[in-house]
Write a protein that holds these residues in place. Structure first.
Motif, mmCIF file in Angstrom:
data_model
loop_
_atom_site.group_PDB
_atom_site.id
_atom_site.type_symbol
_atom_site.label_atom_id
_atom_site.label_comp_id
_atom_site.label_asym_id
_atom_site.label_seq_id
_atom_site.Cartn_x
_atom_site.Cartn_y
_atom_site.Cartn_z
ATOM 1 N N MET A 1 -8.706 3.947 2.478
ATOM 2 C CA MET A 1 -8.293 2.717 1.827
ATOM 3 C C MET A 1 -7.027 2.217 2.532
ATOM 4 N N ASN A 2 -7.031 0.914 2.923
ATOM 5 C CA ASN A 2 -5.846 0.386 3.580
ATOM 6 C C ASN A 2 -4.861 -0.173 2.554
ATOM 7 N N VAL A 3 -3.709 -0.604 3.024
ATOM 8 C CA VAL A 3 -2.640 -1.061 2.137
ATOM 9 C C VAL A 3 -3.097 -2.249 1.292
ATOM 10 N N PHE A 4 -3.856 -3.134 1.893
ATOM 11 C CA PHE A 4 -4.311 -4.313 1.157
ATOM 12 C C PHE A 4 -5.287 -3.924 0.049
ATOM 13 N N GLU A 5 -6.111 -2.926 0.324
ATOM 14 C CA GLU A 5 -7.031 -2.424 -0.707
ATOM 15 C C GLU A 5 -6.251 -1.761 -1.839
ATOM 16 N N TYR A 6 -5.158 -1.035 -1.501
ATOM 17 C CA TYR A 6 -4.308 -0.429 -2.529
ATOM 18 C C TYR A 6 -3.707 -1.524 -3.421
ATOM 19 N N ASN A 7 -3.190 -2.569 -2.775
ATOM 20 C CA ASN A 7 -2.605 -3.669 -3.550
ATOM 21 C C ASN A 7 -3.637 -4.291 -4.483
ATOM 22 N N ARG A 8 -4.835 -4.480 -3.980
ATOM 23 C CA ARG A 8 -5.915 -5.059 -4.798
ATOM 24 C C ARG A 8 -6.264 -4.105 -5.950
ATOM 25 N N ALA A 9 -6.287 -2.811 -5.678
ATOM 26 C CA ALA A 9 -6.601 -1.823 -6.726
ATOM 27 C C ALA A 9 -5.553 -1.879 -7.832
ATOM 28 N N VAL A 10 -4.287 -2.044 -7.479
ATOM 29 C CA VAL A 10 -3.225 -2.150 -8.482
ATOM 30 C C VAL A 10 -3.459 -3.387 -9.344
ATOM 31 N N GLU A 11 -3.815 -4.483 -8.722
ATOM 32 C CA GLU A 11 -4.073 -5.713 -9.476
ATOM 33 C C GLU A 11 -5.253 -5.540 -10.441
ATOM 34 N N ILE A 12 -6.292 -4.846 -9.999
ATOM 35 C CA ILE A 12 -7.464 -4.612 -10.862
ATOM 36 C C ILE A 12 -7.081 -3.746 -12.058
ATOM 37 N N VAL A 13 -6.308 -2.689 -11.809
ATOM 38 C CA VAL A 13 -5.873 -1.801 -12.894
ATOM 39 C C VAL A 13 -5.007 -2.578 -13.880
ATOM 40 N N LYS A 14 -4.099 -3.408 -13.378
ATOM 41 C CA LYS A 14 -3.247 -4.214 -14.254
ATOM 42 C C LYS A 14 -4.093 -5.156 -15.111
ATOM 43 N N ALA A 15 -5.074 -5.784 -14.497
ATOM 44 C CA ALA A 15 -5.942 -6.714 -15.228
ATOM 45 C C ALA A 15 -6.717 -5.976 -16.323
ATOM 46 N N ILE A 34 -2.063 5.389 -7.283
ATOM 47 C CA ILE A 34 -2.196 4.302 -6.298
ATOM 48 C C ILE A 34 -0.851 4.019 -5.637
ATOM 49 N N GLU A 35 0.214 3.947 -6.428
ATOM 50 C CA GLU A 35 1.544 3.637 -5.894
ATOM 51 C C GLU A 35 1.979 4.674 -4.866
ATOM 52 N N VAL A 36 1.755 5.954 -5.161
ATOM 53 C CA VAL A 36 2.165 7.008 -4.234
ATOM 54 C C VAL A 36 1.411 6.871 -2.922
ATOM 55 N N GLN A 37 0.108 6.661 -2.989
ATOM 56 C CA GLN A 37 -0.675 6.544 -1.759
ATOM 57 C C GLN A 37 -0.230 5.322 -0.949
ATOM 58 N N ARG A 38 -0.047 4.178 -1.626
ATOM 59 C CA ARG A 38 0.367 2.962 -0.930
ATOM 60 C C ARG A 38 1.761 3.159 -0.328
ATOM 61 N N ASN A 39 2.679 3.712 -1.105
ATOM 62 C CA ASN A 39 4.043 3.894 -0.615
ATOM 63 C C ASN A 39 4.098 4.853 0.566
ATOM 64 N N GLU A 40 3.250 5.878 0.538
ATOM 65 C CA GLU A 40 3.192 6.798 1.679
ATOM 66 C C GLU A 40 2.738 6.054 2.927
ATOM 67 N N LYS A 41 1.706 5.216 2.776
ATOM 68 C CA LYS A 41 1.221 4.451 3.925
ATOM 69 C C LYS A 41 2.300 3.497 4.419
ATOM 70 N N LEU A 42 2.943 2.786 3.495
ATOM 71 C CA LEU A 42 3.994 1.844 3.887
ATOM 72 C C LEU A 42 5.166 2.571 4.535
ATOM 73 N N ASP A 43 5.495 3.741 4.000
ATOM 74 C CA ASP A 43 6.576 4.535 4.575
ATOM 75 C C ASP A 43 6.232 4.972 5.994
ATOM 76 N N ASN A 44 4.992 5.381 6.201
ATOM 77 C CA ASN A 44 4.553 5.783 7.541
ATOM 78 C C ASN A 44 4.605 4.609 8.514
ATOM 79 N N VAL A 45 4.184 3.442 8.069
ATOM 80 C CA VAL A 45 4.226 2.259 8.937
ATOM 81 C C VAL A 45 5.685 1.907 9.255
ATOM 82 N N ALA A 46 6.554 1.982 8.241
ATOM 83 C CA ALA A 46 7.967 1.693 8.472
ATOM 84 C C ALA A 46 8.565 2.687 9.479
#
Length: 162
Positions: A1-15, A34-46
């Motif tokens: 799952m890429n970062v954009f898919e993680y963001n979309r998953a968060v939006e679906i869960v919120k909805a 979801i947040e941990v996985q996304r943040n790990e990916k973002l941290d790695n990219v950073a």
């Protein structure tokens, strides 16, 4: 799952949470996962961006060092060429053959030397953001024999090495 898919998953869960389709406990667990996985990916990219920046800085520094070295060699060659040409001119010969080279001095277009831009007549000044001499016009008039305060022609002789 890429970062954009993680963001979309968060939006679906919120909805789903807003619609009451998911329990509070499930919501917290899902969002944290979801947040941990996304943040790990973002941290790695950073981190990757930081590494790339360090490499870019290193190579920029090396390029400046190499440019300085190249300039040193070019300046040294300029003086060596002057020596070589003067030695051949002093010999009175038009060409000298050595074991490895044929050396032939030749004339190039004279160089315009501006001693002091402030002393030049205004006709020879190009105006823009920076005041600088109009070397083309200076060359043409100096070549015609006109005397111009603040500038003169300098012979530009070099030796062709074959």
């Amino acid at each position: 799952m890429n970062v954009f898919e993680y963001n979309r998953a968060v939006e679906i869960v919120k909805a789903k949470a807003e619609q009451g389709k998911i329990s509070d406990e499930a919501l917290v667990d899902t969002l944290e996962s979801i947040e941990v996985q996304r943040n790990e990916k973002l941290d790695n990219v950073a981190s990757w961006i930081e590494e790339n920046q360090m490499d870019a800085d290193y190579y920029s520094k090396k390029a400046k060092e190499y440019e300085a070295e190249a300039k040193k060699y070019k300046n040294k060659n300029k003086y060596l060429m002057e020596f070589l040409t003067a030695a051949i001119d002093d010999s009175g010969q038009k060409e000298i053959r050595t074991e490895n080279h044929i050396l032939r001095p030749r004339n190039y277009k004279d160089a315009v030397v501006v001693e002091d831009t402030r002393k030049l007549p205004i006709d020879y000044i190009m105006t823009s953001e920076v005041v600088k001499p109009n070397k083309k016009l200076l060359y043409e008039d100096l070549k015609k024999g006109k005397s111009i305060t603040g500038a003169h022609l300098k012979a530009n002789r070099k030796t062709v090495i074959k």
